[in-house]
Design a protein around this motif. Structure first.
Motif, PDB file in Angstrom:
ATOM      1  N   GLN A   1      30.840   8.880  -7.286  1.00  0.00           N
ATOM      2  CA  GLN A   1      30.422   7.711  -6.496  1.00  0.00           C
ATOM      3  C   GLN A   1      31.575   7.186  -5.622  1.00  0.00           C
ATOM      4  O   GLN A   1      31.376   6.834  -4.448  1.00  0.00           O
ATOM      5  N   LEU A   2      32.770   7.131  -6.203  1.00  0.00           N
ATOM      6  CA  LEU A   2      33.919   6.659  -5.408  1.00  0.00           C
ATOM      7  C   LEU A   2      34.227   7.630  -4.259  1.00  0.00           C
ATOM      8  O   LEU A   2      34.550   7.203  -3.143  1.00  0.00           O
ATOM      9  N   ALA A   3      34.147   8.945  -4.530  1.00  0.00           N
ATOM     10  CA  ALA A   3      34.390   9.937  -3.474  1.00  0.00           C
ATOM     11  C   ALA A   3      33.334   9.835  -2.383  1.00  0.00           C
ATOM     12  O   ALA A   3      33.602  10.011  -1.187  1.00  0.00           O
ATOM     13  N   GLY A   4      32.088   9.524  -2.793  1.00  0.00           N
ATOM     14  CA  GLY A   4      31.024   9.390  -1.802  1.00  0.00           C
ATOM     15  C   GLY A   4      31.255   8.246  -0.834  1.00  0.00           C
ATOM     16  O   GLY A   4      30.761   8.271   0.302  1.00  0.00           O
ATOM     17  N   GLN A   5      31.971   7.226  -1.259  1.00  0.00           N
ATOM     18  CA  GLN A   5      32.263   6.120  -0.344  1.00  0.00           C
ATOM     19  C   GLN A   5      33.141   6.567   0.830  1.00  0.00           C
ATOM     20  O   GLN A   5      33.150   5.929   1.885  1.00  0.00           O
ATOM     21  N   PHE A   6      33.863   7.656   0.645  1.00  0.00           N
ATOM     22  CA  PHE A   6      34.705   8.195   1.717  1.00  0.00           C
ATOM     23  C   PHE A   6      34.090   9.443   2.345  1.00  0.00           C
ATOM     24  O   PHE A   6      34.763  10.172   3.078  1.00  0.00           O
ATOM     25  N   GLY A   7      32.812   9.717   2.016  1.00  0.00           N
ATOM     26  CA  GLY A   7      32.143  10.876   2.597  1.00  0.00           C
ATOM     27  C   GLY A   7      32.577  12.177   1.979  1.00  0.00           C
ATOM     28  O   GLY A   7      32.445  13.234   2.617  1.00  0.00           O
TER      29      GLY A   7
END
Length: 469
Positions: free
Chosen positions: A431-437
């Protein structure tokens, strides 16, 4: 005069035009004065030549008259006394008469009237010379009575009188012509002197006009210079005042920035301290819990809260109060993680971070993501007191995309074993990585452990672009 012209509505352009005409007129008069001076000098030279020539002609005529008189005196003296000295004087006078007549003819060659007068006396001179020669011939041959008779006839005296009268008329004519020329030259000289005086007066007027104009121009330039100095002083005063205002505004803005920065830092510290307090409370709860499952869950929660607290405490914003350097921030977070571990230093934690500028929001999220990955590596890669190292890097790849990598040299994955993605840690990382695409990629590390790499294309985008998204 200028006020009168202005009062009757004469345009101001008329005065400069009149001044230019006056200057040109003065220059013309000066040129005429120079020409007049040259003509005056030529007239004086011509007058001197005329006087010299006239005096030479008069002198030659006088000498001819004197020679005739000497010849006649010598003739009469010899007839009366038979003294040979008178005969010698006669011969000297006679020998110069022809030469003097030729000289007169040459001098009067340019004057037809005078040349005719000289030519007219040549016959009388020849008769007189013949009469005197005959008389002396008779006297020297002892025929004195005949010579005396020839003299008493009066023919010689009459010829002599005619020659003398003609020569006197000749001399009087030369004097008259000289007087006429002198009078004309005097009139010309007077006119030229008047012209010269007028030109000098015009030159004086020109000099006065130029001097007056120069004075006016100098005065106008001085007034303009004073005006420019006054304007310059006013501008300098205004610039000084504006500079002082700008300095005051900048000082005030700097104070406000420092105050806001202090407030933000204080806020982050308060948040971090509050979260640290929560972490401490969870630690106490872990100690009081008897269930291993509860202890494990509480410890995981405590570590995550501690990571968030560390991220807030270590956040140092830049001058714009909106961004931070990933290199400084993550290095501090890694130091905090290493300081809180209880493994006795058997696992070394390393960092290789590029100075990527990120927003304050992204910095906190990035710090939590790194803490989660490092915590997972500490937890799973080194069981049973195993030693090793964990390397955290945040570098730009060949395409310029920031890429986060956490690699260890721990036990790694068994052959065919896959990383569980349904655990809480994996879910948080994803989820945290998804915030940066980005999307986490798990693979075996060259050192034998596990390497997790996440491309973060949205990391480091401007805050405005992130807000629009």
């Amino acid at each position: 005069m200028a006020e009168k012209l202005a009062s009757i509505g004469v345009p101001n352009a008329v005065r400069p035009t009149a001044r230019r005409l006056a200057i040109w007129a003065s220059l013309v008069l000066i040129c005429l004065a120079a020409i007049a001076s040259l003509m005056l000098m030529r007239g004086i030279d011509r007058q001197l030549r005329d006087v010299t020539d006239t005096y030479a002609v008069r002198t030659a005529a006088r000498e001819l008259t004197h020679a005739l008189s000497q010849a006649e005196a010598g003739q009469r003296g010899f007839l009366l006394t038979a003294d040979p000295q008178f005969l010698e004087s006669y011969r000297r006078a006679v020998s110069s008469i022809d030469r003097r007549v030729n000289t007169l003819l040459e001098m009067t060659a340019g004057d037809a009237g005078q040349s005719a007068r000289v030519a007219s006396i040549t016959g009388d001179l020849a008769g007189k010379m013949a009469e005197m020669a005959r008389t002396l011939e008779l006297a020297t041959s002892q025929r004195g009575a005949e010579a005396q008779s020839l003299t008493e006839t009066g023919m010689g005296a009459r010829l002599m009188a005619e020659v003398s009268a003609t020569l006197e008329d000749f001399i009087a004519e030369e004097d008259s012509k000289l007087e006429i020329r002198n009078r004309a030259i005097d009139q010309t000289r007077i006119g030229l002197v008047i012209a010269l005086l007028a030109a000098l007066a015009a030159a004086a007027i020109l000099a006065y006009a130029l001097l007056t104009r120069t004075q006016r121009q100098v005065s106008a330039l001085a007034q303009k210079h004073l005006g420019l100095m006054s304007q310059n002083e006013a501008l300098e005063a205004e610039v000084l005042e504006r500079t002082r205002d700008i300095e005051e505004a900048r000082t005030h803005a700097e104070r406000e920035r420092q105050r806001v920065e202090a407030l933000l830092q204080d806020t982050n510290h308060r948040i971090g301290n509050s979260l640290a307090t929560v972490s401490s409370l969870l630690a106490l709860q872990v100690m009081r819990s008897r269930s291993e499952e509860v202890k494990t869950a509480l410890e995981a929660a405590r570590l995550r809260i501690h990571a968030i607290a560390s991220a807030h405490r270590r956040l140092r914003l830049g001058d714009d109060m909106e961004s931070a350097s990933a290199e400084d921030f993550l290095s501090s977070v890694l130091e905090d993680i290493a300081a809180t571990r209880t493994d006795g230093g058997r696992v070394e934690l390393r960092g290789d971070i590029d100075p990527i500028v990120v927003s304050a929001r992204d910095a906190t999220t990035l710090g939590i993501l790194v803490s989660e990955l490092v915590t997972n590596a500490f937890k799973h890669a080194f069981p049973d007191g195993r030693k090793g190292s964990i390397t955290v890097s945040l570098l730009r790849n060949a395409d310029g995309v920031p890429t986060l990598s956490v690699a260890d040299d721990g036990i790694g994955l068994d052959n065919g074993e896959a990383v569980r993605d349904d655990g809480l840690g994996s879910v948080i990382v994803r989820q945290l990585a998804g915030q940066f695409g980005g999307e986490p990629v798990y693979e075996s590390s060259p050192a034998g452990g596990l390497a997790v790499s996440i491309a973060l294309p949205e990391l480091g985008r401007p805050a405005v672009a992130a807000a629009e998204d």
